[in-house]
Design an enzyme around this catalytic site. Sequence first.
Site, PDB file in Angstrom:
ATOM      1  N   LYS A   9       0.960  -1.431  -0.018  1.00 32.43           N
ATOM      2  CA  LYS A   9      -0.640   0.148   0.105  1.00 32.43           C
ATOM      3  C   LYS A   9       0.889   0.882  -0.225  1.00 32.43           C
ATOM      4  O   LYS A   9       1.113   1.356   0.886  1.00 32.43           O
ATOM      5  CB  LYS A   9      -1.138   0.071   1.295  1.00 32.43           C
ATOM      6  CG  LYS A   9      -2.016   1.127   0.878  1.00 32.43           C
ATOM      7  CD  LYS A   9      -2.754   1.981   3.012  1.00 32.43           C
ATOM      8  CE  LYS A   9      -2.395   3.341   2.947  1.00 32.43           C
ATOM      9  NZ  LYS A   9      -2.002   3.787   1.826  1.00 32.43           N
ATOM     10  N   CYS A  21      14.115  11.230   5.825  1.00 29.57           N
ATOM     11  CA  CYS A  21      13.804  10.382   7.489  1.00 29.57           C
ATOM     12  C   CYS A  21      14.922  10.650   7.741  1.00 29.57           C
ATOM     13  O   CYS A  21      15.788  11.324   8.996  1.00 29.57           O
ATOM     14  CB  CYS A  21      13.767   9.385   7.729  1.00 29.57           C
ATOM     15  SG  CYS A  21      14.369   8.172   6.524  1.00 29.57           S
ATOM     16  N   GLU A  81      10.276  16.789  14.311  1.00 29.82           N
ATOM     17  CA  GLU A  81      10.713  16.561  12.627  1.00 29.82           C
ATOM     18  C   GLU A  81       9.591  17.765  12.032  1.00 29.82           C
ATOM     19  O   GLU A  81       8.780  17.650  11.559  1.00 29.82           O
ATOM     20  CB  GLU A  81      10.475  14.863  12.181  1.00 29.82           C
ATOM     21  CG  GLU A  81      10.661  14.769  10.952  1.00 29.82           C
ATOM     22  CD  GLU A  81       9.994  13.001  10.681  1.00 29.82           C
ATOM     23  OE1 GLU A  81       8.996  12.791  10.592  1.00 29.82           O
ATOM     24  OE2 GLU A  81      11.251  12.724  10.035  1.00 29.82           O
ATOM     25  N   GLU A 122       9.299   1.481  10.492  1.00 29.01           N
ATOM     26  CA  GLU A 122      11.177   2.977  10.569  1.00 29.01           C
ATOM     27  C   GLU A 122      10.140   3.696  10.679  1.00 29.01           C
ATOM     28  O   GLU A 122       8.920   4.180   8.960  1.00 29.01           O
ATOM     29  CB  GLU A 122      11.668   2.258   8.385  1.00 29.01           C
ATOM     30  CG  GLU A 122      12.446   1.085   9.126  1.00 29.01           C
ATOM     31  CD  GLU A 122      12.905   0.894   7.179  1.00 29.01           C
ATOM     32  OE1 GLU A 122      12.167   1.816   6.498  1.00 29.01           O
ATOM     33  OE2 GLU A 122      13.660  -0.206   7.666  1.00 29.01           O
TER      34      GLU A 122
HETATM   35  P1  NAD Z   1       2.142   8.498   8.044  1.00 28.43           P
HETATM   36  O1  NAD Z   1       2.454   7.690   8.923  1.00 28.43           O
HETATM   37  O2  NAD Z   1       1.530   8.989   7.565  1.00 28.43           O
HETATM   38  O3  NAD Z   1       1.706   7.712   6.395  1.00 28.43           O
HETATM   39  C1  NAD Z   1       2.994   6.502   5.861  1.00 28.43           C
HETATM   40  C2  NAD Z   1       1.917   5.012   5.412  1.00 28.43           C
HETATM   41  O4  NAD Z   1       1.224   5.348   6.239  1.00 28.43           O
HETATM   42  C3  NAD Z   1       1.039   5.993   4.540  1.00 28.43           C
HETATM   43  O5  NAD Z   1       0.787   5.076   3.678  1.00 28.43           O
HETATM   44  C4  NAD Z   1      -0.313   5.569   4.920  1.00 28.43           C
HETATM   45  O6  NAD Z   1      -1.642   5.487   4.159  1.00 28.43           O
HETATM   46  C5  NAD Z   1      -0.507   4.714   5.748  1.00 28.43           C
HETATM   47  N1  NAD Z   1      -1.185   4.611   7.409  1.00 28.43           N
HETATM   48  C6  NAD Z   1      -1.710   5.832   7.636  1.00 28.43           C
HETATM   49  N2  NAD Z   1      -2.079   5.352   8.594  1.00 28.43           N
HETATM   50  C7  NAD Z   1      -2.229   4.329   8.790  1.00 28.43           C
HETATM   51  C8  NAD Z   1      -3.254   3.061   9.902  1.00 28.43           C
HETATM   52  N3  NAD Z   1      -3.857   3.735  10.520  1.00 28.43           N
HETATM   53  N4  NAD Z   1      -2.919   2.071   8.855  1.00 28.43           N
HETATM   54  C9  NAD Z   1      -2.494   1.570   8.239  1.00 28.43           C
HETATM   55  N5  NAD Z   1      -1.348   2.552   7.377  1.00 28.43           N
HETATM   56  C10 NAD Z   1      -1.810   3.681   7.496  1.00 28.43           C
HETATM   57  O7  NAD Z   1       3.999   9.152   6.887  1.00 28.43           O
HETATM   58  P2  NAD Z   1       4.173   9.647   5.608  1.00 28.43           P
HETATM   59  O8  NAD Z   1       3.849  11.346   5.959  1.00 28.43           O
HETATM   60  O9  NAD Z   1       3.405   9.316   4.299  1.00 28.43           O
HETATM   61  O10 NAD Z   1       5.695   9.959   5.539  1.00 28.43           O
HETATM   62  C11 NAD Z   1       6.674  10.814   6.282  1.00 28.43           C
HETATM   63  C12 NAD Z   1       6.885  10.037   7.338  1.00 28.43           C
HETATM   64  O11 NAD Z   1       7.903   9.017   7.646  1.00 28.43           O
HETATM   65  C13 NAD Z   1       7.912  10.866   8.344  1.00 28.43           C
HETATM   66  O12 NAD Z   1       7.989  11.161   9.333  1.00 28.43           O
HETATM   67  C14 NAD Z   1       9.163   9.870   7.809  1.00 28.43           C
HETATM   68  O13 NAD Z   1      10.377  10.490   8.506  1.00 28.43           O
HETATM   69  C15 NAD Z   1       8.619   8.713   7.565  1.00 28.43           C
HETATM   70  N6  NAD Z   1      10.297   7.963   7.304  1.00 28.43           N
HETATM   71  C16 NAD Z   1      10.897   6.700   7.710  1.00 28.43           C
HETATM   72  C17 NAD Z   1      11.784   6.667   6.922  1.00 28.43           C
HETATM   73  C18 NAD Z   1      12.615   5.140   7.484  1.00 28.43           C
HETATM   74  O14 NAD Z   1      12.647   4.880   6.932  1.00 28.43           O
HETATM   75  N7  NAD Z   1      12.696   5.415   8.418  1.00 28.43           N
HETATM   76  C19 NAD Z   1      12.232   6.702   5.314  1.00 28.43           C
HETATM   77  C20 NAD Z   1      11.201   7.402   4.967  1.00 28.43           C
HETATM   78  C21 NAD Z   1       9.953   8.415   5.982  1.00 28.43           C
END
Ligand code: NAD
Length: 497
Positions: free
Chosen positions: A186, A294, A391, A260
């Site tokens: 997803k 990230c 962040e 992550e």
């Molecule tokens: P997000 O948590 O809003 O969404 C990430 C994914 O999770 C999306 O596909 C979203 O639709 C899904 N999601 C949201 N709520 C959910 C739920 N209740 N159940 C299942 N899936 C759900 O994050 P984002 O805004 O898309 O991404 C940015 C964040 O990701 C930043 O905090 C960044 O640091 C982090 N990130 C971490 C890494 C790493 O390797 N540690 C890498 C890239 C991004």
Amino acid sequence: MSAPASPFDWAPKLVSSFIDGAFVGEVGGYRIPTFYPGDGRIISELQEADALEVDRAVRSARRAFNDPAWRDMAVEARQSILYRIAETIEANALELATLETLNAGIVRRDVLGRQVLRAAYNFRFFAEAISQQPGQVWQQNKDYLTFVTRHPVGVAALIAPWNSPLALASMKVASAIAFGNTCVLKPSEQTPLSLARLVELINDITPPGVVNLVNGRGGVTGAALTEHPDIDLIAFTGGTETGRQIMQTAGRRLKPAAVELGGKSANIIFADADQERALDGALISIFSNNGQQCLAGSRILVEDSIFDDFVGRFVERAQKIRVGDPLDDATEIGPIASARHREHILSYVGVAQSQGASLLTGGHALDRPGYFVEPTAVLAPSNSDRVCQEEIFGPFAAFVKFRDMEDAIRMANESQFGLVGYCWTQNLDKALRVSQGVRTGLMWVNTPMVRELRAPFGGVKDSGLGRDGAAASMAFFTEEKTTTIPIADTTLRKFGV
Ligand code: NAD
């Protein structure tokens, strides 16, 4: 496919789920527009998968997993599939990169030169990794031979964020299928385009059902996927709060999950560093990928004796960065991925100033269509200020001064996050002490962002749980089974004689 007249022609009108080897196509239901952040125009529409459609995807993945032809495939055959996927990604690099740029706003030259190559490499890497995994045999007990075999876990739910869809999601798909699992991916509802095409390309090579795709909002499609009773494991990359929800679901369902999450990584620059290299590194680590990563070195801690000079040179360079059209090869920073996220980033200018920080450069949206933000830097009075603790996830650096090594390590550790860290010094002793003293999953010394896939990657504290990498991914995507066999005459106790 040869390049169309306009890059926008590559974007499909509608993105639906991809289940059991085919796009679902138009079925009605909730739709979400997909934007080009370079000018805000709608380029596509996403058809959200509801719980029923998610169930179809999971059942397709289960059927594919239950087929021994996939699950028990010889390692050479699986390697050849993974190599072919890598080649297909490279053969379709321009299309995949363009879709990524149109949707996520990352500069296309960078996507072509980095993320697409990384996506292909992810498959090639795991093709090699699976043929090199040693096993365990225990023979200390002379009467018995005990050995451990590894087996795929089953159906994996793979959930990806919007900031670097190709590079991040391909790592998850490659590691899941390399070890014999099947999956349902997803993507973020903001950035479905490149991954829909990637899944289609992969399905030209894998049996149907091995890699499925569902699209939609996290609270709807994502939640239906993680809550599904027939999911065996969850690999998630995204924000910390979502990560907590995923872990709660996984805990309730007793499923393994790797998360992550976010970061606010310290970039520590000592007076004895190679200043030019440290400056290049500081700029790369906060401004690449439009600042939305990230791994960003977003808290720049600089030793006080070089502080004014270093910050002055950073600002001078930041002001020369070419911000603009992400399809133009001359551009260095493209747009922020969404209007809402741009407002989030810019709101931190006020947050910083309200806590006494001074704006060193940037801090405004560009006066043009699209979601552009000037490369921004602030001077924070204290590491405890919100700009140093939260962040921001954009081209936004916060500078803080430190006195000595202990002070730098203390400040680096004063954070809820612990994803990566950077340290710049010519002194080996200092480099070692900092790399060991800062509580984080990874430290880069005198270099920014070298991702060695053989080594573990992942965060501590609120930056995540679990690791990627050759051994770490094998541990997550396989289950161990211990088998014991007598190899000598062993007498058994006799009941009922
Ligand atoms: P997000 O948590 O809003 O969404 C990430 C994914 O999770 C999306 O596909 C979203 O639709 C899904 N999601 C949201 N709520 C959910 C739920 N209740 N159940 C299942 N899936 C759900 O994050 P984002 O805004 O898309 O991404 C940015 C964040 O990701 C930043 O905090 C960044 O640091 C982090 N990130 C971490 C890494 C790493 O390797 N540690 C890498 C890239 C991004």
